[in-house]
Scaffold this active site. Structure first.
Site, mmCIF file in Angstrom:
data_model
loop_
_atom_site.group_PDB
_atom_site.id
_atom_site.type_symbol
_atom_site.label_atom_id
_atom_site.label_comp_id
_atom_site.label_asym_id
_atom_site.label_seq_id
_atom_site.Cartn_x
_atom_site.Cartn_y
_atom_site.Cartn_z
ATOM 1 N N GLY A 242 -5.965 -11.037 7.449
ATOM 2 C CA GLY A 242 -5.968 -11.628 6.113
ATOM 3 C C GLY A 242 -4.638 -11.385 5.426
ATOM 4 N N PHE A 243 -4.261 -10.106 5.341
ATOM 5 C CA PHE A 243 -2.994 -9.695 4.726
ATOM 6 C C PHE A 243 -2.921 -10.131 3.270
ATOM 7 C CE2 PHE A 243 -2.366 -10.776 9.240
ATOM 8 C CZ PHE A 243 -2.291 -9.485 9.727
ATOM 9 N N ILE A 631 -5.662 12.050 7.468
ATOM 10 C CA ILE A 631 -5.838 10.876 8.320
ATOM 11 C C ILE A 631 -7.232 10.946 8.944
ATOM 12 C CG2 ILE A 631 -4.975 9.638 10.341
ATOM 13 C CD1 ILE A 631 -3.085 9.619 7.888
ATOM 14 N N PRO A 634 -6.888 8.826 13.447
ATOM 15 C CA PRO A 634 -5.456 8.829 13.786
ATOM 16 C C PRO A 634 -5.005 7.622 14.611
ATOM 17 C CG PRO A 634 -6.425 10.990 14.150
ATOM 18 C CD PRO A 634 -7.561 10.066 13.846
ATOM 19 N N LYS A 635 -5.887 7.160 15.493
ATOM 20 C CA LYS A 635 -5.476 6.076 16.385
ATOM 21 C C LYS A 635 -5.321 4.755 15.619
ATOM 22 C CE LYS A 635 -6.746 4.905 21.110
ATOM 23 N NZ LYS A 635 -7.649 5.302 22.190
ATOM 24 N N THR A 636 -6.322 4.415 14.822
ATOM 25 C CA THR A 636 -6.234 3.148 14.096
ATOM 26 C C THR A 636 -5.221 3.255 12.952
ATOM 27 O OG1 THR A 636 -8.195 3.786 12.829
ATOM 28 C CG2 THR A 636 -8.534 2.328 14.702
ATOM 29 N N GLY A 704 -4.580 5.710 1.010
ATOM 30 C CA GLY A 704 -4.470 4.430 1.728
ATOM 31 C C GLY A 704 -3.280 4.367 2.654
ATOM 32 N N GLU A 707 -0.741 -0.731 3.094
ATOM 33 C CA GLU A 707 0.390 -1.298 2.346
ATOM 34 C C GLU A 707 1.680 -0.511 2.618
ATOM 35 O OE1 GLU A 707 -0.855 -3.974 0.895
ATOM 36 O OE2 GLU A 707 -2.942 -3.340 0.835
#
Lengths: 744, 211
Positions: A242-243, A631, A634-636, A704, A707
């Site tokens: 989507g971004f 976190i 961590p992977k995603t 987050g 961004e």
């Protein structure tokens, strides 16, 4: 596991679905008797339709209807509204135009839908759409912001900002004034936009949408059709990126729903790639001027930051382009100004890292330019102006580990190899340069709800309406639940992306782990509480123990100080005749949140290679460091960071939607000519997580990520190109022609 | 899998002899060269009959190991055939112009963009889509590697990336990360998972398992 402990990497929980083709995106659903929509767009950017011939299209095989401004079915919640977006408050000052799809012969932007053709197959709808012919009374269109910067108006709700002295810049010992421009960029998620609309009854609607928020789409449709939101079911389990473009319901979606009601069949719209440039928003062309003053010790005296961006004539779009300048550095005199110009263009929308990414390019380029003027290392210059409290709001940051991020990133990229004198590093035919830049974004915690169901077999189901557009929301929620309840990851199932589930905000603003994650945390904590109460009550297997003497892990509740004294969750539930423990929690930020400035930070480092013969710039190495609290996955999280680098390479070097202003029309509205980064553009990337929990934001300590992965990156590339060549490119993208123009 | 169901058939008047006549006499070409006649044809409802010249033709193709006897319009792309008629929706549409690779499938072992392939050209061929890659519920090594290296985010380009990656190794174009980047550059990923995808491909290549 608590927020004091780092989380292990786990595989994406929906990975198998995604690698087998089993993940269903909106256009993958099949409904009985489904028909197909194709949009016909206007061929002018401003004027009026004088004739519209739909007869041939009407008569083409398989055509079920051709809908134009002359016969578009009613959208009752829109049709009486004037100005601005149909589903939002009217702008101030008032817009001169109103855009309600297929409601008027007036053309407000190139590609504006003038007809929607419906047929029984995709091929027939496409062919029939080619038969629709229009003639126009054309008016001169204004589409080039660079010619109209002076005409900017102050949009409602985003006032000018200043602290200290307004003219401090004039008296500073070292000064800089520069203009930075970013072109129109287009989100271009790989999945084409559209909708699948099915009226399941006269007043009940099922929608398969490409939306970042099913609840938002539900509400928009409820308003448009004056229905109770309960009558509208929206499903978006998977979304092909989507971004930001899925953060609103677009007019063509609503039109398809109206037409589906009229035709009485489920309808599917899948737009084409060129329509992705005009009908679902873009990052607006923005011109920025920065004036900066510093003293000889490298202390900032003043910054003023002015930005002017394009918007549509029918809607005002605004974003936080100048905000970073207000709080990023210790600087006594700061002023910002934000203006928009209404052009004959379709309306923009937030694009990853939204205005902050635009603003960070200007601010962080200017910081690099000033560091060079002061003969200071760019990191050292930032450290001399480092602030531990937010100078805009005069309150502490909830957590800020940016110094550590600078240091770790610098080590990883090999910053010590950088030469302060530009153009002094060479490898063979290539000039080598190093650059860095900072990114920052608000860390939000919005209200969200989630449900958790623990079954007697030890499995756990989590439910929330939130969508997962790719960052790995399902995986993060799984990890949070695992940490609270000790249920093995593979025994946790996450259900999301559907309005039948507990309400959640739209996926955007890097806020979902914080918002929905907190609700999952609370719901799971309530289940844990219930289990403990069952165990310690009179007659319970752990009767008389205190809650804090018990540990819950792998489906077993055990007493810490009494080896062997334990009970399984299954035994506990069976003993109490429970098949499921079911808790739903609403969660939101506490009052403490307001006492702090809560931001995520990032630092980007790049090494570029510039070919002085061709002007080609290659990003050879990239290191991104995230200071975004604990976190969770961590992977995603690392994947989001490398994704920000790829997006940032596109923003810095290749992405630009070009308009032929004679016609107000894009000339490169396809993937062959609008260059997003490809495999060959992106090197191996090192991501570094500071991974320290934020004490304020939420019980997990997680801020987050999405961004900040992008914000600042383009500045790092521009700064590296300067270091490699001595040439400062202030107008993105940094294409070979611009590099050569300066080198020659 | 269902045979090609044409919801539109009910709206047409079957007229085989008329169709044959039109085809044989090149009436379409004649109409194209004589606009007034074409306009008249439309006024008399001829265009419907003309369009029936695009009526389904037989196609025999093996898809994911199953022989399909289909009847399709000649203008249907392999991508739309897979998605809209055979409901093999793992293959994705990202651009419809061969510019993004989301629709990559294998035709007789070669990777192709299904959106640029007219379905009729696959007559007698063997087509493999993402749904046909795993065997007996056992993931293909490339699918395993994409999960292990997190070679995706939103997952939309993933079927195309995986089909392309398998072919990239089979072609012998995976000797180094640099070569993989070149030979995978037709597969766009807007989430930007490239670095992980390259790692996954190199892992499979170096693991030596049969792809």
């Amino acid at each position: 596991m608590t927020k004091d402990t780092k989380n292990p990497p786990i595989d994406r929980v929906d990975g198998r679905m995604k690698v087998t083709g089993g993940a269903n995106y909106f256009a993958d659903f099949e409904l009985p008797n489904m028909a197909y929509c194709v949009i016909v767009g206007s061929e002018i950017a401003r004027g009026t339709i004088t004739s519209l011939d739909t007869k041939k299209a009407q008569g083409a095989p398989g055509v079920l209807g051709v809908f134009t401004h002359q016969n578009r079915p009613p959208i009752p919640g829109w049709d009486a509204t004037v100005g601005g977006p149909a589903d939002g408050p009217p702008p101030k000052p008032k817009t001169e135009e109103t855009y309600r799809i297929l409601s008027s012969p007036k053309i407000l932007f190139d590609g504006q839908p003038i007809a929607i053709v419906v047929a029984d197959t995709y091929e027939r709808a496409t062919y029939a759409a080619s038969l629709v012919k229009a003639t126009y009374a054309k008016q001169a269109a204004r589409t080039d912001l660079s010619k109209h910067v002076a005409e900017g108006i102050a949009p409602g709700g985003s006032g000018d900002y200043s602290r200290g002295k307004a003219d401090a810049h004039q008296t500073a010992p070292v000064t800089l004034e520069a203009q930075y421009t970013i072109p129109i960029e287009v989100h271009n998620p790989m999945e084409l936009h559209g909708i699948l609309a099915h009226w399941t009854g006269p007043d009940t609607l099922m929608i398969y949408a490409k939306t970042q928020g099913v609840n938002a789409t539900q509400n928009a449709m409820a308003q448009a059709f004056k229905l109770d939101p309960k009558n509208i079911h929206v499903h978006t389990e998977f979304m092909g990126g989507g971004f930001g473009m899925g953060l609103r319901t677009w007019p063509q979606e609503t039109a398809v729903v109206a037409i589906a009601r009229k035709i009485g069949r489920p309808l599917k719209l899948v737009m084409n790639r060129s329509q992705m440039f005009t009908l679902v928003g873009h990052r607006p062309y923005t011109v920025q001027t920065i004036r900066m003053g510093a003293d000889q010790t490298g202390k900032l005296v003043s910054i003023s930051h002015a930005a002017t961006a394009e918007t549509a004539r029918y809607e005002d779009f605004t974003e936080a382009t100048v905000n970073m300048t207000k709080f990023m550095y210790a600087c006594p005199n700061v002023s910002t100004r934000y203006r928009i110009v209404r052009l004959d263009r379709s309306v923009p929308i937030w694009m990853r890292g939204p205005g902050e990414a635009t603003g960070a390019f200007a601010l962080e380029s200017a910081m690099d330019e000033m560091a060079h003027k002061l003969n200071l290392d760019p990191i050292e210059f930032r450290l001399r102006n480092y602030t531990e409290t937010d100078p805009e709001h005069n309150r502490p940051y909830s957590s800020k580990h940016l110094k550590e991020a600078y240091q770790k990133g610098a080590e990883a990229i090999g910053w010590s190899n950088r030469k302060p004198q530009p153009g002094s590093l060479r490898e063979g035919n290539w000039l080598i340069g190093y650059g860095m830049s900072t990114g920052v974004f608000n860390a939000f915690r919005w209200e969200a709800s989630a449900r958790a169901l623990l079954k007697a077999d030890g499995s756990l189901t989590l439910q929330s309406a939130v969508t997962d557009i790719g960052p790995g929301t399902g995986t993060a929620l799984t990890m949070i639940a695992h940490n609270v309840l000790g249920v093995p990851v593979e025994r946790i199932k996450v259900e999301y992306g559907d309005t039948s589930l507990p309400k959640a905000p739209s996926q955007g603003g890097s806020a979902i782990v914080s918002a929905v994650g907190s609700a999952v945390f609370d719901a799971c904590t309530a289940i844990k509480q219930a289990l403990i109460e069952l165990a310690v009550k009179d007659g319970g297997s752990l009767a008389g123990r205190q809650a804090d003497e018990l540990t819950l892990a792998d489906g077993i509740l055990s007493a810490d100080k009494e080896p062997g004294k334990k009970v399984t969750v299954s035994e506990l539930m069976q003993a109490n005749n429970l098949t499921v423990i079911d808790r739903t929690k609403e969660s939101k930020a506490g009052p403490d949140h307001q006492k702090y400035s809560v931001y995520s930070f990032s630092v980007h480092f790049v090494q570029v290679r510039v070919n002085p013969m061709t002007g080609v710039v290659r990003v050879a190495k990239a290191v991104s460091v995230a200071d975004s609290g604990r976190i969770i996955s961590p992977k995603t999280a690392a994947s989001q960071m490398i994704g920000g680098v790829a997006g940032g390479i596109g923003m810095a070097l290749t992405e630009e939607a070009v308009i032929d202003h004679r016609f107000g029309r894009f000339v490169n509205n396809n993937f062959a000519d609008y260059h997003v980064a490809v495999h060959a553009d992106v090197p191996a990337i090192e991501t570094i997580m500071i991974d320290k929990p934020d004490p304020i934001i939420n019980p997990m300590g997680a801020k987050g990520m999405g961004e900040i992965a992008l914000i600042g990156f383009a500045g790092a590339v521009a700064n590296a190109v300067f270091n490699a060549t001595g040439q400062r490119v202030r107008h993105l993208p940094i294409t070979p022609d611009k590099v050569m123009q300066k080198l020659v | 899998m269902a045979q090609n169901e044409h919801p539109g058939d009910a709206l047409e008047t079957p007229d085989a002899s008329r169709r044959n006549f039109l085809k044989q006499s090149s009436a379409l070409a004649a109409l194209a060269l004589a606009p007034p006649v074409a306009v008249k044809a439309i006024d008399t409802g001829w265009d419907q009959k003309i369009a029936t010249a695009f009526d389904p033709l037989p196609l025999q193709v093996t898809i994911n190991g199953t022989m399909q006897n289909l009847s399709i319009e000649p203008r249907v792309t392999l991508l739309d055939l897979l998605r809209e008629q055979l409901h093999l929706t793992g293959t994705k549409k990202g651009c419809d112009h061969g510019q993004c690779g989301a629709c990559t499938v294998h035709v007789d072992g070669q990777r192709v963009n299904a959106c640029l392939t007219l379905a009729m050209t696959t007559e007698g061929s063997t087509v493999t889509t993402i749904e046909g890659l795993a065997q007996d519920n056992q993931l293909h090594p490339m699918q395993e590697a994409f999960i292990k290296h997190d070679g995706f985010q939103c997952g939309y380009c993933t079927p195309g990336q995986i089909m392309s990656a398998v072919a990239c190794i089979r072609e012998g174009h995976a000797s180094s990360p640099e070569e993989v980047r070149e030979y995978m550059s037709g597969n766009l990923c807007r989430c930007g998972a490239y670095a992980n995808i390259v790692e996954a491909i190199m892992d499979v290549k170096q693991g030596g398992k049969k792809v």
